[in-house]
Motif scaffolding. Structure first.
Motif, PDB file in Angstrom:
ATOM      1  N   GLY A 137      -1.385   2.241 -10.265  1.00 24.86           N
ATOM      2  CA  GLY A 137      -2.579   2.530  -9.487  1.00 24.86           C
ATOM      3  C   GLY A 137      -2.956   1.459  -8.491  1.00 24.86           C
ATOM      4  N   THR A 190     -13.901  -3.231  -5.168  1.00 23.29           N
ATOM      5  CA  THR A 190     -14.443  -2.555  -6.348  1.00 23.29           C
ATOM      6  C   THR A 190     -13.355  -1.776  -7.079  1.00 23.29           C
ATOM      7  OG1 THR A 190     -16.620  -2.359  -5.335  1.00 23.29           O
ATOM      8  CG2 THR A 190     -16.132  -0.876  -7.173  1.00 23.29           C
ATOM      9  N   GLN A 191     -12.524  -1.074  -6.318  1.00 22.21           N
ATOM     10  CA  GLN A 191     -11.437  -0.301  -6.931  1.00 22.21           C
ATOM     11  C   GLN A 191     -10.413  -1.218  -7.595  1.00 22.21           C
ATOM     12  OE1 GLN A 191     -10.501   1.697  -3.207  1.00 22.21           O
ATOM     13  NE2 GLN A 191     -11.097   3.676  -4.090  1.00 22.21           N
ATOM     14  N   GLN A 192     -10.074  -2.308  -6.913  1.00 17.40           N
ATOM     15  CA  GLN A 192      -9.123  -3.261  -7.489  1.00 17.40           C
ATOM     16  C   GLN A 192      -9.644  -3.818  -8.804  1.00 17.40           C
ATOM     17  OE1 GLN A 192      -8.545  -6.248  -4.508  1.00 17.40           O
ATOM     18  NE2 GLN A 192      -7.659  -4.841  -3.029  1.00 17.40           N
ATOM     19  N   ASN A 193     -10.909  -4.224  -8.804  1.00 21.04           N
ATOM     20  CA  ASN A 193     -11.484  -4.812 -10.009  1.00 21.04           C
ATOM     21  C   ASN A 193     -11.540  -3.819 -11.170  1.00 21.04           C
ATOM     22  OD1 ASN A 193     -11.824  -7.308  -8.832  1.00 21.04           O
ATOM     23  ND2 ASN A 193     -13.997  -7.032  -8.374  1.00 21.04           N
ATOM     24  N   ASP A 194     -11.799  -2.557 -10.853  1.00 20.92           N
ATOM     25  CA  ASP A 194     -11.850  -1.550 -11.904  1.00 20.92           C
ATOM     26  C   ASP A 194     -10.482  -1.392 -12.565  1.00 20.92           C
ATOM     27  OD1 ASP A 194     -13.247   0.576 -13.380  1.00 20.92           O
ATOM     28  OD2 ASP A 194     -11.843   1.898 -12.342  1.00 20.92           O
ATOM     29  N   ILE A 195      -9.429  -1.346 -11.743  1.00 24.48           N
ATOM     30  CA  ILE A 195      -8.073  -1.218 -12.287  1.00 24.48           C
ATOM     31  C   ILE A 195      -7.704  -2.447 -13.112  1.00 24.48           C
ATOM     32  CG2 ILE A 195      -5.617  -1.139 -11.665  1.00 24.48           C
ATOM     33  CD1 ILE A 195      -6.492   0.586  -9.232  1.00 24.48           C
ATOM     34  N   ASN A 205      -4.909  -0.186   0.670  1.00 27.58           N
ATOM     35  CA  ASN A 205      -5.535   1.094   0.344  1.00 27.58           C
ATOM     36  C   ASN A 205      -6.691   0.979  -0.638  1.00 27.58           C
ATOM     37  OD1 ASN A 205      -3.565   0.397  -1.705  1.00 27.58           O
ATOM     38  ND2 ASN A 205      -3.914   2.417  -2.578  1.00 27.58           N
ATOM     39  N   LEU A 206      -6.962  -0.216  -1.169  1.00 24.23           N
ATOM     40  CA  LEU A 206      -8.008  -0.347  -2.178  1.00 24.23           C
ATOM     41  C   LEU A 206      -9.075  -1.342  -1.736  1.00 24.23           C
ATOM     42  CD1 LEU A 206      -5.879  -0.620  -5.455  1.00 24.23           C
ATOM     43  CD2 LEU A 206      -7.127   1.378  -4.666  1.00 24.23           C
ATOM     44  N   ASN A 207     -10.332  -0.989  -1.992  1.00 24.00           N
ATOM     45  CA  ASN A 207     -11.377  -1.983  -1.754  1.00 24.00           C
ATOM     46  C   ASN A 207     -11.530  -2.854  -3.003  1.00 24.00           C
ATOM     47  OD1 ASN A 207     -13.144  -0.708  -3.644  1.00 24.00           O
ATOM     48  ND2 ASN A 207     -13.771   0.748  -2.058  1.00 24.00           N
ATOM     49  N   ARG A 261      -0.148   2.399  -3.603  1.00 24.69           N
ATOM     50  CA  ARG A 261       0.026   3.839  -3.467  1.00 24.69           C
ATOM     51  C   ARG A 261       1.472   4.211  -3.181  1.00 24.69           C
ATOM     52  NH1 ARG A 261      -1.678   1.613   1.047  1.00 24.69           N
ATOM     53  NH2 ARG A 261      -0.940   2.228   3.087  1.00 24.69           N
ATOM     54  N   ARG A 313     -15.635  -3.984 -14.191  1.00 27.69           N
ATOM     55  CA  ARG A 313     -15.680  -2.522 -14.085  1.00 27.69           C
ATOM     56  C   ARG A 313     -17.062  -1.990 -13.724  1.00 27.69           C
ATOM     57  NH1 ARG A 313     -12.493   0.602 -18.594  1.00 27.69           N
ATOM     58  NH2 ARG A 313     -12.494   2.066 -16.844  1.00 27.69           N
TER      59      ARG A 313
END
Length: 352
Positions: free
Chosen positions: A214, A242-247, A238-240, A217, A351
């Motif tokens: 994830g 927030t998205q990176q940190n969630d993963i 492709n990731l901001n 991409r 997260r």
């Protein structure tokens, strides 16, 4: 005998760094097979990382080494000299490790039958992980099962191997449920490898390796080629944040679930087996402290040029503290779980 001692002390120390701490504290009967297994695997890993050599050639050499470990014949020992070569750029320790590979095979052949079989099995599995690693990259892991399998091949199998060896050579573990704790040992190894994957995410991306599903991409490699860009820049486009940190937070929590089993594994060892305890306490403590530090430096985690890790001074202080802690199970549990809670709180913040 002096040559064997040199292999298990000087050479091991020069190529293992943190792992050497655990090796030196182990009781003699346990230390030899585990150290020999490590030296064989570390030599194969050095071949896998040979700079300037085509991947096809590295794969061929690894497969030959795998065959030598499985057969352990005199002819294999002789032929291994041709495979264990290195060009410019090797450290003195790596160069020595490859030169003595035939002697390490000979030491393996001289182990008692059960130990020899287990060393052969774990090294064969580890080399399979190296082959898979070279075959998959540049590229990315696309699903959780792929990463879970990889962490077993390159680390989880070591926890299983370790459990068999300590159970066989430790009288105090006569009633220890080796089958059950071997499964916990697998999760222990997976926890350590996931920590490495998370810590080294930037370096891996720079080299075209995305182990974390994830994070990049589909079509990432095509974009690199089309734009003549570098792996790292295209991977994270492709990731901001927030998205990176969630993963990253999700995978931290996966690692921490494995660490729960690692802590239970440690406490399953009797307090008077304090040398065995220390050998597993140290990597757990370093791993948990690393995760806690990564989560506290989330803004810098995926930045180039940032290397987030515990300091050598911290490691020395931790070693001094855990020697008395290893003798008291309640205090040890509290201390390890305090690090676990710190890392988990950090993963939650990532997260949120």
């Amino acid at each position: 005998m002096s040559e064997q001692n040199d292999l298990l002390t000087t050479v091991l120390k020069r190529v293992s760094r943190a792992f050497y701490l655990s090796m030196r504290i182990l009781p003699d009967g346990v230390r030899q097979p585990i150290s020999i297994g490590y030296l064989l695997a570390r030599a194969a890993d050095t071949v896998a990382d040979t700079p300037g050599m085509a991947i096809a050639e590295r794969l061929q050499r690894l497969q030959r080494l795998q065959g030598y470990v499985q057969k352990l014949s005199y002819e294999c020992m002789r032929q291994s000299e041709e495979v264990c070569t290195w060009g410019e750029g090797a450290t003195d320790g790596e160069a020595k490790l490859l030169r003595v590979f035939p002697e390490t095979l000979q030491m393996t052949a001289q182990l008692q039958a059960d130990d020899r079989r287990d060393v052969q099995q774990v090294v064969t599995t580890l080399i399979s992980g190296m082959v898979e690693d070279l075959s998959c990259f540049p590229g990315r892991f696309t699903d959780n099962a792929q990463l879970d399998r990889y962490t077993y091949l390159v680390a989880g199998c070591v926890g299983e191997f370790w459990s068999k060896i300590i159970a066989r050579h430790t009288l105090a573990l006569k009633r220890w449920d080796c089958a059950y704790w071997s499964q916990a040992g697998i999760r222990f190894g997976k926890a350590l490898q996931l920590t490495n994957v998370l810590r080294d995410a930037v370096k891996d991306l720079e080299n075209g390796r995305s182990y974390i599903p994830g994070l990049v991409r589909e079509g990432w490699l095509d974009e690199v080629q089309a734009s003549e860009g570098d792996y790292y820049s295209c991977a994270l486009a492709n990731l901001n944040c927030t998205q990176q940190n969630d993963i990253l937070g999700q995978w931290m929590q996966t690692a921490l679930a494995h660490y729960r089993q690692a802590i239970a594994y440690t406490l399953s060892l009797p307090w008077h087996c304090w040398r065995l305890r220390l050998a597993v306490i140290w990597p757990i403590a370093i791993g948990l402290a690393t995760l806690a530090k990564l989560s506290s430096c989330s803004a810098d985690w995926l930045k180039r040029g940032k290397r987030i890790k515990v300091t050598r001074r911290w490691v020395y202080r931790m070693i001094a503290l855990t020697v008395p802690l290893s003798l008291c199970s309640p205090a040890l549990r509290w201390w390890l779980e305090s690090w676990w809670r710190s890392a988990y709180a950090g993963s939650q913040k990532l997260r949120d």
